[in-house]
Design a protein around this motif. Sequence first.
Motif, PDB file in Angstrom:
ATOM      1  N   THR A  18       0.830  -1.206   0.000  1.00  0.00           N
ATOM      2  CA  THR A  18       0.000   0.000   0.000  1.00  0.00           C
ATOM      3  C   THR A  18       0.865   1.257   0.000  1.00  0.00           C
ATOM      4  N   LEU A  19       1.919   1.269   0.800  1.00  0.00           N
ATOM      5  CA  LEU A  19       2.835   2.412   0.792  1.00  0.00           C
ATOM      6  C   LEU A  19       3.495   2.586  -0.574  1.00  0.00           C
ATOM      7  N   ASN A  20       3.892   1.478  -1.178  1.00  0.00           N
ATOM      8  CA  ASN A  20       4.507   1.554  -2.512  1.00  0.00           C
ATOM      9  C   ASN A  20       3.516   2.018  -3.566  1.00  0.00           C
ATOM     10  N   MET A  21       2.258   1.655  -3.419  1.00  0.00           N
ATOM     11  CA  MET A  21       1.229   2.113  -4.367  1.00  0.00           C
ATOM     12  C   MET A  21       1.124   3.633  -4.329  1.00  0.00           C
ATOM     13  N   GLU A  22       1.215   4.204  -3.147  1.00  0.00           N
ATOM     14  CA  GLU A  22       1.156   5.658  -3.002  1.00  0.00           C
ATOM     15  C   GLU A  22       2.381   6.319  -3.632  1.00  0.00           C
ATOM     16  N   TYR A  23       3.515   5.647  -3.599  1.00  0.00           N
ATOM     17  CA  TYR A  23       4.755   6.204  -4.146  1.00  0.00           C
ATOM     18  C   TYR A  23       4.832   6.040  -5.668  1.00  0.00           C
ATOM     19  N   PHE A  24       4.520   4.855  -6.163  1.00  0.00           N
ATOM     20  CA  PHE A  24       4.723   4.580  -7.587  1.00  0.00           C
ATOM     21  C   PHE A  24       3.556   5.020  -8.461  1.00  0.00           C
ATOM     22  N   VAL A  25       2.358   5.081  -7.947  1.00  0.00           N
ATOM     23  CA  VAL A  25       1.145   5.513  -8.635  1.00  0.00           C
ATOM     24  C   VAL A  25       1.010   4.819  -9.989  1.00  0.00           C
ATOM     25  N   ASP A  26       1.427   5.460 -11.086  1.00  0.00           N
ATOM     26  CA  ASP A  26       1.289   4.868 -12.419  1.00  0.00           C
ATOM     27  C   ASP A  26       2.638   4.506 -13.038  1.00  0.00           C
ATOM     28  N   THR A  27       3.652   4.315 -12.189  1.00  0.00           N
ATOM     29  CA  THR A  27       4.971   3.885 -12.650  1.00  0.00           C
ATOM     30  C   THR A  27       5.288   2.538 -12.006  1.00  0.00           C
ATOM     31  N   PHE A  28       6.496   2.063 -12.219  1.00  0.00           N
ATOM     32  CA  PHE A  28       6.912   0.767 -11.710  1.00  0.00           C
ATOM     33  C   PHE A  28       8.231   0.919 -10.962  1.00  0.00           C
ATOM     34  N   PRO A  29       8.509   0.025 -10.001  1.00  0.00           N
ATOM     35  CA  PRO A  29       9.820   0.051  -9.349  1.00  0.00           C
ATOM     36  C   PRO A  29      10.918  -0.383 -10.327  1.00  0.00           C
ATOM     37  N   SER A  30      12.048   0.279 -10.248  1.00  0.00           N
ATOM     38  CA  SER A  30      13.181  -0.098 -11.092  1.00  0.00           C
ATOM     39  C   SER A  30      13.693  -1.488 -10.699  1.00  0.00           C
ATOM     40  N   ALA A  31      14.488  -2.074 -11.575  1.00  0.00           N
ATOM     41  CA  ALA A  31      15.012  -3.422 -11.341  1.00  0.00           C
ATOM     42  C   ALA A  31      15.986  -3.473 -10.167  1.00  0.00           C
ATOM     43  N   SER A  32      16.647  -2.372  -9.885  1.00  0.00           N
ATOM     44  CA  SER A  32      17.592  -2.323  -8.767  1.00  0.00           C
ATOM     45  C   SER A  32      17.506  -0.947  -8.108  1.00  0.00           C
ATOM     46  N   THR A  33      18.110  -0.851  -6.942  1.00  0.00           N
ATOM     47  CA  THR A  33      18.028   0.400  -6.194  1.00  0.00           C
ATOM     48  C   THR A  33      19.217   1.311  -6.486  1.00  0.00           C
ATOM     49  N   ILE A  34      19.015   2.574  -6.195  1.00  0.00           N
ATOM     50  CA  ILE A  34      20.088   3.563  -6.163  1.00  0.00           C
ATOM     51  C   ILE A  34      20.046   4.132  -4.749  1.00  0.00           C
ATOM     52  N   HIS A  35      21.116   3.953  -4.014  1.00  0.00           N
ATOM     53  CA  HIS A  35      21.166   4.365  -2.603  1.00  0.00           C
ATOM     54  C   HIS A  35      19.999   3.757  -1.818  1.00  0.00           C
ATOM     55  N   ASN A  36      19.751   2.477  -2.058  1.00  0.00           N
ATOM     56  CA  ASN A  36      18.706   1.703  -1.357  1.00  0.00           C
ATOM     57  C   ASN A  36      17.288   2.194  -1.609  1.00  0.00           C
ATOM     58  N   GLN A  37      17.055   2.870  -2.709  1.00  0.00           N
ATOM     59  CA  GLN A  37      15.702   3.299  -3.043  1.00  0.00           C
ATOM     60  C   GLN A  37      15.405   2.934  -4.496  1.00  0.00           C
ATOM     61  N   TYR A  38      14.246   2.311  -4.693  1.00  0.00           N
ATOM     62  CA  TYR A  38      13.815   1.985  -6.050  1.00  0.00           C
ATOM     63  C   TYR A  38      13.349   3.251  -6.750  1.00  0.00           C
ATOM     64  N   GLN A  39      13.761   3.395  -7.988  1.00  0.00           N
ATOM     65  CA  GLN A  39      13.378   4.548  -8.782  1.00  0.00           C
ATOM     66  C   GLN A  39      12.066   4.263  -9.513  1.00  0.00           C
ATOM     67  N   VAL A  41      10.033   3.991 -12.806  1.00  0.00           N
ATOM     68  CA  VAL A  41      10.340   3.764 -14.220  1.00  0.00           C
ATOM     69  C   VAL A  41       9.064   3.405 -14.978  1.00  0.00           C
ATOM     70  N   LYS A  42       9.149   3.515 -16.299  1.00  0.00           N
ATOM     71  CA  LYS A  42       8.055   3.070 -17.159  1.00  0.00           C
ATOM     72  C   LYS A  42       8.114   1.554 -17.289  1.00  0.00           C
ATOM     73  N   ASN A  43       7.080   0.964 -17.793  1.00  0.00           N
ATOM     74  CA  ASN A  43       7.015  -0.481 -18.013  1.00  0.00           C
ATOM     75  C   ASN A  43       7.763  -0.812 -19.302  1.00  0.00           C
ATOM     76  N   GLU A  44       9.096  -0.907 -19.206  1.00  0.00           N
ATOM     77  CA  GLU A  44       9.935  -1.117 -20.385  1.00  0.00           C
ATOM     78  C   GLU A  44      10.772  -2.391 -20.321  1.00  0.00           C
ATOM     79  N   ASP A  45      10.656  -3.153 -19.246  1.00  0.00           N
ATOM     80  CA  ASP A  45      11.522  -4.311 -19.056  1.00  0.00           C
ATOM     81  C   ASP A  45      10.678  -5.421 -18.440  1.00  0.00           C
ATOM     82  N   TRP A  46      11.121  -6.640 -18.515  1.00  0.00           N
ATOM     83  CA  TRP A  46      10.354  -7.759 -17.965  1.00  0.00           C
ATOM     84  C   TRP A  46      10.260  -7.701 -16.447  1.00  0.00           C
TER      85      TRP A  46
END
Length: 71
Positions: A18-39, A41-46
Motif C-alpha cells: 500500500t505504501l509503494n502504491m502511493e509512491y509509484f502511482v502509475d509507474t513501476f519500481p526499477s530493477a535495482s536500487t540507487i542508494h537503497n531506493q527503487y526509482q 520507471v516506465k514499463n519497459e523491461d520484464w
Amino acid sequence: MTAEIIKQALDRVAIQTTLNMEYFVDTFPSASTIHNQYQKVKNEDWVEGFWTGILWMMFEYQQLPVYREMA
C-alpha cells in the motif's frame, strides 16, 4: 511455520505494498536500487512485471479492489 506467522508476514507485505502504491502511482519500481531506493520507471523491461504480480497477489489475499485496479 504456522498459519499465524504466514498471516503476519502477508499483512506486513500488504502494508508495504500500500505504501509503494502511493509512491509509484502509475509507474513501476526499477530493477535495482540507487542508494537503497527503487526509482520510478516506465514499463519497459520484464522486471516490472513483478510489481504487477505483487498487486495481484495482494488482491487475492485481501480481495480489495484497489489492488486489482492498480494491477
